[in-house]
Structures are given as structure tokens and as C-alpha cells.
Write a protein that holds these residues in place. Structure first.
Motif, PDB file in Angstrom:
ATOM      1  N   ALA A  52     -40.000  16.990-126.600  1.00 26.69           N
ATOM      2  CA  ALA A  52     -39.672  17.655-125.199  1.00 26.69           C
ATOM      3  C   ALA A  52     -40.411  17.583-124.017  1.00 26.69           C
ATOM      4  O   ALA A  52     -40.081  17.144-123.051  1.00 26.69           O
ATOM      5  CB  ALA A  52     -39.119  18.955-125.627  1.00 26.69           C
ATOM      6  N   VAL A  53     -41.817  17.819-124.459  1.00 29.42           N
ATOM      7  CA  VAL A  53     -42.737  17.912-123.026  1.00 29.42           C
ATOM      8  C   VAL A  53     -42.820  16.580-122.555  1.00 29.42           C
ATOM      9  O   VAL A  53     -43.011  16.170-121.380  1.00 29.42           O
ATOM     10  CB  VAL A  53     -44.007  18.387-123.546  1.00 29.42           C
ATOM     11  N   GLU A  54     -43.116  15.335-123.763  1.00 24.56           N
ATOM     12  CA  GLU A  54     -43.711  13.995-123.181  1.00 24.56           C
ATOM     13  C   GLU A  54     -42.308  13.160-122.746  1.00 24.56           C
ATOM     14  O   GLU A  54     -42.364  12.149-122.167  1.00 24.56           O
ATOM     15  CB  GLU A  54     -44.381  13.373-124.139  1.00 24.56           C
ATOM     16  N   THR A  55     -41.183  13.599-123.219  1.00 20.46           N
ATOM     17  CA  THR A  55     -40.172  12.725-122.569  1.00 20.46           C
ATOM     18  C   THR A  55     -39.026  13.212-121.641  1.00 20.46           C
ATOM     19  O   THR A  55     -38.159  12.663-121.218  1.00 20.46           O
ATOM     20  CB  THR A  55     -39.148  12.127-123.858  1.00 20.46           C
ATOM     21  N   GLY A  56     -38.995  14.766-121.657  1.00 23.59           N
ATOM     22  CA  GLY A  56     -38.140  15.425-120.651  1.00 23.59           C
ATOM     23  C   GLY A  56     -36.723  15.546-121.244  1.00 23.59           C
ATOM     24  O   GLY A  56     -36.016  16.110-120.596  1.00 23.59           O
ATOM     25  N   LEU A  57     -36.692  15.242-122.424  1.00 25.59           N
ATOM     26  CA  LEU A  57     -35.230  15.225-123.122  1.00 25.59           C
ATOM     27  C   LEU A  57     -35.070  16.759-123.372  1.00 25.59           C
ATOM     28  O   LEU A  57     -35.885  17.339-124.121  1.00 25.59           O
ATOM     29  CB  LEU A  57     -35.128  14.515-124.437  1.00 25.59           C
ATOM     30  N   GLU A  58     -33.900  17.319-123.454  1.00 24.66           N
ATOM     31  CA  GLU A  58     -33.562  18.636-123.896  1.00 24.66           C
ATOM     32  C   GLU A  58     -33.335  18.469-125.219  1.00 24.66           C
ATOM     33  O   GLU A  58     -32.266  17.746-125.760  1.00 24.66           O
ATOM     34  CB  GLU A  58     -32.219  18.984-123.270  1.00 24.66           C
ATOM     35  N   VAL A  59     -34.158  19.322-126.236  1.00 21.48           N
ATOM     36  CA  VAL A  59     -33.911  19.184-127.617  1.00 21.48           C
ATOM     37  C   VAL A  59     -32.964  20.266-127.943  1.00 21.48           C
ATOM     38  O   VAL A  59     -33.006  21.280-127.563  1.00 21.48           O
ATOM     39  CB  VAL A  59     -35.197  19.529-128.130  1.00 21.48           C
ATOM     40  N   VAL A  60     -32.132  19.722-128.802  1.00 20.87           N
ATOM     41  CA  VAL A  60     -30.790  20.549-129.154  1.00 20.87           C
ATOM     42  C   VAL A  60     -30.820  20.881-130.704  1.00 20.87           C
ATOM     43  O   VAL A  60     -31.029  19.807-131.522  1.00 20.87           O
ATOM     44  CB  VAL A  60     -29.430  20.070-128.721  1.00 20.87           C
ATOM     45  N   ARG A 110     -38.920   7.505-126.013  1.00 20.41           N
ATOM     46  CA  ARG A 110     -39.165   7.784-124.632  1.00 20.41           C
ATOM     47  C   ARG A 110     -38.780   6.555-123.950  1.00 20.41           C
ATOM     48  O   ARG A 110     -38.076   6.321-122.788  1.00 20.41           O
ATOM     49  CB  ARG A 110     -40.567   7.949-124.331  1.00 20.41           C
ATOM     50  N   SER A 111     -38.999   5.444-124.599  1.00 18.86           N
ATOM     51  CA  SER A 111     -38.357   4.060-124.129  1.00 18.86           C
ATOM     52  C   SER A 111     -36.808   4.012-124.174  1.00 18.86           C
ATOM     53  O   SER A 111     -36.297   3.633-123.081  1.00 18.86           O
ATOM     54  CB  SER A 111     -39.094   3.276-124.813  1.00 18.86           C
ATOM     55  N   LEU A 112     -36.126   4.407-125.164  1.00 18.13           N
ATOM     56  CA  LEU A 112     -34.777   4.487-125.042  1.00 18.13           C
ATOM     57  C   LEU A 112     -34.243   5.373-124.271  1.00 18.13           C
ATOM     58  O   LEU A 112     -32.946   5.250-123.571  1.00 18.13           O
ATOM     59  CB  LEU A 112     -34.487   4.892-126.642  1.00 18.13           C
ATOM     60  N   ALA A 113     -34.744   6.609-124.073  1.00 21.93           N
ATOM     61  CA  ALA A 113     -34.241   7.549-123.285  1.00 21.93           C
ATOM     62  C   ALA A 113     -34.452   6.939-121.676  1.00 21.93           C
ATOM     63  O   ALA A 113     -33.223   7.223-121.051  1.00 21.93           O
ATOM     64  CB  ALA A 113     -35.143   8.769-123.419  1.00 21.93           C
ATOM     65  N   ARG A 114     -35.446   6.270-121.331  1.00 23.62           N
ATOM     66  CA  ARG A 114     -35.601   5.887-120.161  1.00 23.62           C
ATOM     67  C   ARG A 114     -34.498   4.915-119.941  1.00 23.62           C
ATOM     68  O   ARG A 114     -33.905   4.642-118.809  1.00 23.62           O
ATOM     69  CB  ARG A 114     -36.994   5.359-119.837  1.00 23.62           C
ATOM     70  N   THR A 115     -34.366   3.883-120.778  1.00 26.02           N
ATOM     71  CA  THR A 115     -33.567   2.789-120.742  1.00 26.02           C
ATOM     72  C   THR A 115     -32.092   3.082-120.455  1.00 26.02           C
ATOM     73  O   THR A 115     -31.198   2.496-119.839  1.00 26.02           O
ATOM     74  CB  THR A 115     -33.843   1.659-121.833  1.00 26.02           C
ATOM     75  N   HIS A 116     -31.810   4.106-121.378  1.00 30.69           N
ATOM     76  CA  HIS A 116     -30.349   4.291-121.353  1.00 30.69           C
ATOM     77  C   HIS A 116     -29.978   5.646-121.040  1.00 30.69           C
ATOM     78  O   HIS A 116     -28.630   6.146-120.781  1.00 30.69           O
ATOM     79  CB  HIS A 116     -29.733   4.344-122.853  1.00 30.69           C
ATOM     80  N   GLY A 117     -30.868   6.303-120.039  1.00 27.41           N
ATOM     81  CA  GLY A 117     -30.360   7.611-119.244  1.00 27.41           C
ATOM     82  C   GLY A 117     -30.019   8.445-120.170  1.00 27.41           C
ATOM     83  O   GLY A 117     -29.128   9.415-119.829  1.00 27.41           O
ATOM     84  N   ALA A 118     -30.636   8.789-121.281  1.00 30.06           N
ATOM     85  CA  ALA A 118     -30.418   9.894-122.352  1.00 30.06           C
ATOM     86  C   ALA A 118     -30.872  11.231-121.848  1.00 30.06           C
ATOM     87  O   ALA A 118     -32.087  11.209-121.152  1.00 30.06           O
ATOM     88  CB  ALA A 118     -31.041   9.528-123.620  1.00 30.06           C
ATOM     89  N   THR A 119     -30.274  12.311-121.844  1.00 32.43           N
ATOM     90  CA  THR A 119     -30.794  13.531-121.495  1.00 32.43           C
ATOM     91  C   THR A 119     -30.805  14.501-122.681  1.00 32.43           C
ATOM     92  O   THR A 119     -31.597  15.424-122.440  1.00 32.43           O
ATOM     93  CB  THR A 119     -29.809  14.214-120.460  1.00 32.43           C
ATOM     94  N   ARG A 120     -30.216  14.406-123.622  1.00 34.19           N
ATOM     95  CA  ARG A 120     -30.431  15.340-124.966  1.00 34.19           C
ATOM     96  C   ARG A 120     -30.664  14.653-126.102  1.00 34.19           C
ATOM     97  O   ARG A 120     -30.420  13.289-126.281  1.00 34.19           O
ATOM     98  CB  ARG A 120     -28.742  15.905-125.023  1.00 34.19           C
ATOM     99  N   TYR A 121     -31.517  15.532-126.968  1.00 31.35           N
ATOM    100  CA  TYR A 121     -31.939  14.893-128.148  1.00 31.35           C
ATOM    101  C   TYR A 121     -31.514  15.801-129.155  1.00 31.35           C
ATOM    102  O   TYR A 121     -31.805  16.895-129.303  1.00 31.35           O
ATOM    103  CB  TYR A 121     -33.302  14.888-128.171  1.00 31.35           C
ATOM    104  N   PHE A 122     -30.498  15.610-130.121  1.00 35.09           N
ATOM    105  CA  PHE A 122     -29.884  16.310-131.103  1.00 35.09           C
ATOM    106  C   PHE A 122     -30.995  16.334-132.423  1.00 35.09           C
ATOM    107  O   PHE A 122     -30.995  15.033-133.270  1.00 35.09           O
ATOM    108  CB  PHE A 122     -28.373  15.851-131.450  1.00 35.09           C
ATOM    109  N   ALA A 123     -31.637  17.254-132.536  1.00 41.44           N
ATOM    110  CA  ALA A 123     -32.720  17.099-133.786  1.00 41.44           C
ATOM    111  C   ALA A 123     -32.107  17.152-135.046  1.00 41.44           C
ATOM    112  O   ALA A 123     -31.240  17.752-135.413  1.00 41.44           O
ATOM    113  CB  ALA A 123     -33.628  18.570-133.475  1.00 41.44           C
TER     114      ALA A 123
END
Length: 356
Positions: A266-274, A240-253
Motif C-alpha cells: 500500500a505504501v509503495e504502490t499507492g493502491l487501496e488494499v481491500v 507496481r508496474s501493472l497498477a501504473r500501466t493499467h490505472g488500477a486503484t484497488r488491490y483485493f488481498a
């Protein structure tokens, strides 16, 4: 007609259990095309996990398109499956001039090594585990996966010890046996007599891309929680911290990440899980891919800069804070993970984020 039709060469038998291993066999065959020819048979020792099976089937299609024979084995389909698989492969093993394998720690592969008479053995990358394998082979140690090192051998380990010892001897060069390691991983120690060939991901770059690059950042998942190394809550907070700091939108599982963890992420970070249908090196090379790729210490911090060579994509790796480790993590874990990060070339190193 097959791209390699009409070529001849020593018959090579390759055993793979993961998509990354299959990718690296294709990279090895590409780098040794003048000696491999049409003589490569790829044996997939299929796991049970659906995501891994799906990626392996896609990789098998690419191997067939390259002119290689692929043999799919339901190696774990019940109690009797290993006996049927090994029995059915015994003839091929005895006739093979060369055996290529992706996971020397695999008990399945170690059993197969006791059967083969091949004089040439090749180990291709199975991720960062290759670094530990090379170090253990150089020091003459028993073969133990890094995240289990430091623990007591279990009953199954003790029963299997003679087979593991025999496999290690087979993987040691001798007067009548050559051993090659084909790797993109850095190696501090090289076993005497072992030939090391660099994997530059030339096949991947020839086959795919260059990718379209987006303005944002993408994040690469890891199975460190699933292997019991990193605490799940700490990991989620770090993501969550990394995504917020760097503006990440996708998470490659990662293919081994649990569905429950990914849903929560996905629920707690808002990232699109791929969930990728191919190894990440091919996904990134096909694109579209973020201008920055964020990762924790893993294989991709070594492989993605090679696969994406010549593009403007930056790979950034975040250190693992010792406070994130579980109480059951191997004493070797922190040093190994730091080594994975510290030896990575052409990456931007990030300090560990604070995970409260």
C-alpha cells in the motif's frame, strides 16, 4: 421456513476448510438441488487465520439462509482439538450416504475419509489445486500439493503416508463407490470412472448482481509469495508496474497474504488494499467492480469470467516471469502456473511485466 423445508434426500456431509470450498459446496448443492434436498450438513473445520475465519462465518450465514445445516468445529484449537473433532464426527461420517470435500490434499480430510462408509464421494474445487489432484489421481500418484512437488518427503509425510494412500484409494471409483468432481477448472486428464460436472457459478449469479461497473481497474492479490514460490521484491515491483500501466486503484488481498507485505504494498504502490469479507467471486458479482480485473495466475482467472458472465468486465492475467521464482520454488512451479494461465477461457493474457 427453510427454502428446502419438506424436501428429502440422501444425507450429505460436506467438509470445508476455506471460504472458496464452502462457496463451491453451495454451487454444487444448487446444481444438484433435486437430489440434495434438505439433507446437507456443512461441517466447517475452522482454521486459525482471522481473515479466513471471518470469510467462513459470512459464508456460513449464506448457507444457513439457503436452508442448510452448518456445524462449526474448532478443529485446530489446541493439541487435542483434532482428536475431539474427529471423535465427534465419527458417527455422522458412518451414517452419511454422501461425503463432499473441498481439499483432498488436507491431512484432516484424509483422516476423515478413512472413517466414512459413504458410497458417493464428491470433490468440489479448492482452487487450482483441483487440477493437480485430478492429474495425480489419473496417474495413480501420491497426493502432493503442486508447490511442494519435487521436494523430498519430510518425516511427517512419511508417517502420514499410509493414511494418504488410503485416502487416494477411497477417492478412486470402484464397484461400490462413485466419485464426482465438481469443478470450473480445465482438466487434461480425467480418472477412469470419475464423473465430472461443470461448475458454472449459477448460484452466485442467481444470488448476487449484476454489479455496478466502474471505469477503472482492480487488481487481485495472490499468496505466491507466502507459499515460497515468488520472490517478495519481484512481486511488489510487478504489482507496481501493472497498477501504473493499467490505472488500477484497488488491490483485493488474498486471505493468506501477510499484513507486513500488504502494508508495504500500500505504501509503495499507492493502491487501496481491500480485505474482502467474502470470496472474490461474490465481491465482484455484488460490485462495484472495475471494468478490468488484473490477476496473476490463480483460481480467479477461471472463476471470475463465469461469475461475471453477461457483464462487460474484462479479466486480464499476467504471466509469472521465471526470474521471479525463488530458489526454493518447486521445479513444477513454472509449468503449473503457465498451465493455469494458458487454459483460462475468456481472459485477456498479458505478458510478464519487467520486475527489476
Amino acid at each position: 421456513m427453510s427454502p428446502r423445508a419438506g424436501n428429502t434426500g440422501p444425507h450429505t456431509l460436506a467438509f470445508v476448510e476455506s471460504p472458496v470450498q464452502l462457496l463451491n459446496v453451495l454451487e454444487w448443492a444448487h446444481a444438484h438441488e433435486h437430489t440434495v434436498g434438505a439433507g446437507l450438513t456443512l461441517v466447517v473445520l475452522s482454521p486459525i487465520d482471522p481473515m479466513t475465519r471471518g470469510q467462513l462465518r459470512r459464508m456460513a450465514e449464506l448457507a444457513r439462509e439457503d436452508g442448510h445445516e452448518v456445524r462449526w468445529e474448532e478443529a485446530r484449537g489446541g493439541t487435542a482439538a483434532p482428536f475431539h473433532t474427529i471423535g465427534g464426527l465419527a458417527g455422522l461420517l458412518r451414517r452419511a450416504d454422501r461425503v463432499v470435500l473441498g481439499d483432498p490434499f488436507s491431512r484432516y480430510v484424509q483422516l476423515l475419509l478413512t472413517i466414512t462408509k459413504a458410497r458417493d464421494l464428491v470433490v468440489v474445487d479448492d482452487g487450482t489445486a483441483t487440477m493437480e489432484f485430478v492429474a495425480q489421481l489419473a496417474r495413480g500418484e501420491r497426493l502432493v500439493r503442486w508447490h511442494r512437488k519435487g521436494g523430498r518427503p519430510g518425516p511427517r509425510d512419511l508417517v502420514f503416508a499410509p493414511v494418504s494412500s488410503a485416502a487416494r484409494k477411497r477417492l478412486t471409483p470402484g464397484e461400490h463407490r462413485a466419485v464426482e468432481i465438481f469443478s470450473s477448472m480445465p482438466m487434461d486428464e480425467t480418472p477412469d470412472g470419475v464423473k465430472v460436472t461443470p461448475n458454472t457459478f449459477a448460484w452466485t449469479r442467481d444470488r448476487f448482481g449484476p454489479p455496478r461497473i466502474t471505469k477503472g481497474a482492480d487488481m487481485v492479490g495472490t499468496s505466491l509469495v507466502e507459499t515460497g514460490v515468488v520472490d517478495g521484491d519481484r512481486y511488489l515491483e510487478a504489482v507496481r508496474s501493472l497498477a501504473r500501466t493499467h490505472g488500477a486503484t484497488r488491490y483485493f488481498a488474498h486471505r493468506r497474504e501477510s499484513a507486513d507485505k500488504l502494508h508495504r504494498l500500500a505504501v509503495e504502490t499507492g493502491l487501496e488494499v481491500v480485505r474482502p469479507d467474502l470470496p472474490l467471486e461474490l465481491i465482484a458479482r455484488r460490485g462495484p467492480i472495475g471494468r478490468t480485473i488484473l490477476s496473476f495466475p490463480s483460481t480467479v482467472v477461471h472463476t471470475l469470467p463465469l461469475a461475471l458472465s453477461g457483464t462487460q468486465v474484462r479479466v486480464a492475467v499476467c504471466d509469472i516471469d521465471p526470474a521471479w521464482l525463488t530458489e526454493n520454488a518447486s521445479p513444477r512451479a513454472q509449468g503449473f502456473l503457465s498451465g493455469v494461465t494458458g487454459t483460462a477461457r475468456d481472459v485477456h493474457r498479458l505478458s510478464a511485466v519487467t520486475a527489476v
